[in-house]
Each structure stands twice: as C-alpha cells, then as structure tokens.
Write a protein that holds these residues in place. Structure first.
Motif, PDB file in Angstrom:
ATOM      1  N   UNK A  82       0.867  -1.176   0.000  1.00 59.39           N
ATOM      2  CA  UNK A  82       0.000   0.000   0.000  1.00 59.39           C
ATOM      3  C   UNK A  82       0.903   1.225   0.000  1.00 59.39           C
ATOM      4  N   UNK A  83       0.662   2.135  -0.924  1.00 59.64           N
ATOM      5  CA  UNK A  83       1.389   3.401  -0.991  1.00 59.64           C
ATOM      6  C   UNK A  83       0.429   4.496  -0.557  1.00 59.64           C
ATOM      7  N   UNK A  84       0.805   5.232   0.462  1.00 53.18           N
ATOM      8  CA  UNK A  84      -0.051   6.276   1.033  1.00 53.18           C
ATOM      9  C   UNK A  84       0.376   7.632   0.476  1.00 53.18           C
ATOM     10  N   UNK A  85      -0.487   8.227  -0.327  1.00 50.64           N
ATOM     11  CA  UNK A  85      -0.216   9.548  -0.870  1.00 50.64           C
ATOM     12  C   UNK A  85       0.049   9.511  -2.363  1.00 50.64           C
ATOM     13  N   UNK A  86      -0.822  10.147  -3.144  1.00 53.94           N
ATOM     14  CA  UNK A  86      -0.683  10.147  -4.602  1.00 53.94           C
ATOM     15  C   UNK A  86      -0.202  11.501  -5.097  1.00 53.94           C
ATOM     16  N   UNK A  87       0.904  11.967  -4.508  1.00 52.11           N
ATOM     17  CA  UNK A  87       1.621  13.091  -5.075  1.00 52.11           C
ATOM     18  C   UNK A  87       2.681  12.573  -6.032  1.00 52.11           C
TER      19      UNK A  87
END
Length: 387
Positions: A16-21
C-alpha cells in the motif's frame, strides 16, 4: 490487479502506498511494473491543491553545490525521458536556468556541472544582461540549457495512470488514519474505518506526514528527523512586453541568492495563463504543524518582500502580481530526503522544496527500499537503521 478479501472482509494487497503526489504515484507505478500487487491511496484526489504536487510549474534544474545531487539529477533526467516516452506526453518544458548572486556561488556550481558532464556556461553580469534584459544581475551568472519546467499535476496523473495500467488499484477520497502492525502484516485504516491489509506500506504523505507519524510504530518514529512544514507563497507577475496576452518566449527559470533573500522564478505555465513569471521567496512562509493547518492565505508582508524584489531585480516584469498561490514545503534539518524504514513501513519524504525534479527516480529508489532490491543512498537512510 484486483484486491482479494480475507475472512474479515478487509482488502488484501502486497504493497500500500499512502499519498498520490509525485513521489507516491512514482512509487506505485514502479512497484506495479515490477510485478507487485499495489494499492495507491489518496486522501482526496491525485495532485490535489492541499499537498505539494499540484499545478503546472515546478523547476527542473541541475544546479547544486554538492556533486551528489547534480549526479542524481542526471539520473532523474533519464527517468523523466522514459516516463515521457511511456506516457506519450511532454512533462518537462525546456527553458534553461540561471543561477546568480554572490551567495549562490555560480563559479562553484559551474565546477560541479563540469564534473557531471552537464552543459553550462559561466558568464559576466554584463554578458547575461544582454541575453536576458528582463533580469538585473549583480554577479557572474551560470546558464545551463538543460533545465526546464515540470508540469507536476500532469506528471502525477501520468504515473498514476501507468500504475493502474500495470495492475495497481488507485483509491481516492481515502484519508489514512493509521498504519497498524497486527502480527499478520499491516493494517492501513482510513478515517472512515475502512481497512487494507499489506505486507509492506510506503508512506509518502508530504505535509500530512507529521499528523500520521504518531500513529506509526515507535521504532520507526523515533528515527525520523524533525520535520518542519512551511507554507510557501508564490506570485505570478506579468511580462512587461506581454501586451498581446500571448506567451512570451525566452524567460528561463532562475535562482538568485543574496544575503537579504533567496528567490526563485520560473515561467508560470497554464496555472496562470502563461502570462508571466512565477516568483517566490525560498522558504519565505510561516511554519505550520502540518498540511491540515494550511489555510491558503497569503502573508501580506511576504507579498511586499517579493514585490519589492521584483521591482529591484526583475525589470522585465510588472511589479504587480496578477495571481498568487500557496503550496507546502516539508523540510528536514539538512534538506536531505528520507527513503527508509523499519518493520515493513517505508517513509518516503522527498523534502525541503527540491524533490519534484527527482520524481520518477524517487519511485525507483523507494521501490528498492521497500522490496530490498537495492540500497538507497546513505544520505537518505534513517539514523540507527542497519543497511
């Protein structure tokens, strides 16, 4: 890649990758194209205005006093070339860049660029004034034509799209409340109580990271350097000769550093109608606890400082901003990035207002750190974590 469900009804995924910047989208894309199961979660929407990756104007440049960073930019340029080819769109508009001001040390930057094989030219203030009459120079000037302007929003959207095409799931309006180890891996819990399960979590939360850190394992939190979130304020000034309303060619990006102030500028892109130059005082805004405390308001004293700077140093601009904006810088004490972790959680914080130019390379480095495929540079490691 579709999520499976466990007996409790929570979604299951590998990463899981938190943050779509910029950094988070790059990491999700890199992990997905390496064949891993990935879910990218974003509290609102990718490249939203409440983070650090919105808008169409960020600087891509090679000018660093430390050869390590200039070498890293060279690697990043290759990664951008690949991204643009796969995305089928131009994400960096070439403009070239100028470094000037005695405190910027253009001569030293030229030596570093020479060592890295970066095309550049060191010239006198008088010679530079002939080529760029809209800028007043007070020192020797370093020009490097390989610089440009990154379209941050388009880059995020392109990498999120490529991640999805490689099998990643992208969840929007999914603000993360905590990441909890539970003996079977990690639970990523949203503010609404939804859950995802993961073997590994990459936290790329930008200015929201100070709020999320206290919910992470203490073994990780105590190693993260002190983070300071600052509200950066930028202003768009029209070009003097822009009477037609059409774009004005020939303006580069620049960094000018003198004892009183450090200022950067760049063509403003579509955010402000291509009408002028975006100018800001580096780290000129107030410190705030986290992104949650950013109100988007401009400090009148900061506006006055930047307008005064434009009036004195940028005669090619009308010293009256026609648009203004804020964004967030998340600073570490030494301006290094953090790409490291423990206990199945990787912190990805490309900090201090200079991370955008490295975005696709950061995805590779973060994927290496999360999977253990390769070591990241020592400068990005957390204190006390074994290599």
């Amino acid at each position: 890649m579709m999520d499976e469900a466990d007996e409790e009804g929570a979604s299951v995924t590998t990463y899981v990758v938190v943050g779509a910047g910029l950094a988070g989208a790059a990491t999700a894309w890199e992990l997905a194209r390496r064949g891993h199961g990935v879910t990218l979660v974003e509290r609102t929407t990718p490249a939203n205005e409440h983070g650090s990756s919105h808008g169409s104007a960020r600087i891509f440049r090679y000018g660093y006093p430390d050869p390590f960073w200039t070498g890293l930019v060279v690697q990043a340029r290759d990664a951008w070339d690949e991204l643009e080819a796969l995305a089928g769109q131009r994400l960096i508009t070439p403009t070239g860049s100028l470094d000037h001001g005695a405190d910027r040390r253009p001569d030293h930057l030229a030596t570093v660029m020479a060592g890295a094989g970066v095309e550049h030219e060191l010239m006198s203030a008088a010679a530079a004034a002939e080529r760029w009459p809209g800028i007043a120079f007070d020192s020797d000037v370093l020009w490097h034509p390989g610089a440009g302007v990154i379209d941050a929003e388009s880059s995020v959207l392109a990498m999120a799209r490529l991640a999805a095409e490689a099998g990643a799931t992208v969840l929007t309006d999914w603000p993360v409340a905590q990441v909890v180890p539970d003996g079977r891996g990690l639970r990523v819990v949203s503010e609404a109580g939804a859950e995802l399960r993961a073997d590994h979590v990459v936290v790329s939360a930008g200015g929201w990271l100070p709020d999320l850190l206290p919910t992470l394992p203490e073994a990780l939190v105590r190693r993260v350097p002190r983070l300071e979130v600052r509200k950066e304020q930028a202003y768009h000034f029209p070009y003097v000769d822009d009477a037609s309303g059409l774009p004005v060619d020939g303006w580069p990006t620049f960094i000018h550093k003198i004892p009183e102030i450090q200022v950067y500028g760049l063509p403003g892109g579509r955010d402000a109608g291509f009408r002028g130059q975006k100018v800001a005082e580096y780290n000129g805004g107030p410190a705030i606890p986290s992104a949650a405390h950013s109100d988007g308001r401009i400090d009148p004293a900061n506006r006055e400082r930047v307008v005064a700077y434009v009036r004195q140093h940028l005669p090619g601009l009308v010293p009256e901003p026609y648009a203004e904006t804020t964004c967030l810088f998340t600073n570490t004490p030494d301006e290094n990035f953090v790409i490291d972790g423990v206990a199945g959680i990787t912190i990805l914080s490309p900090c201090s207002g200079h991370g955008a130019k490295f975005a696709p390379l950061l995805g590779r480095l973060a994927a290496d750190a999360a999977t253990g495929a390769a070591a990241v540079p020592p400068a990005f490691r957390l204190a006390g974590v074994a290599a």
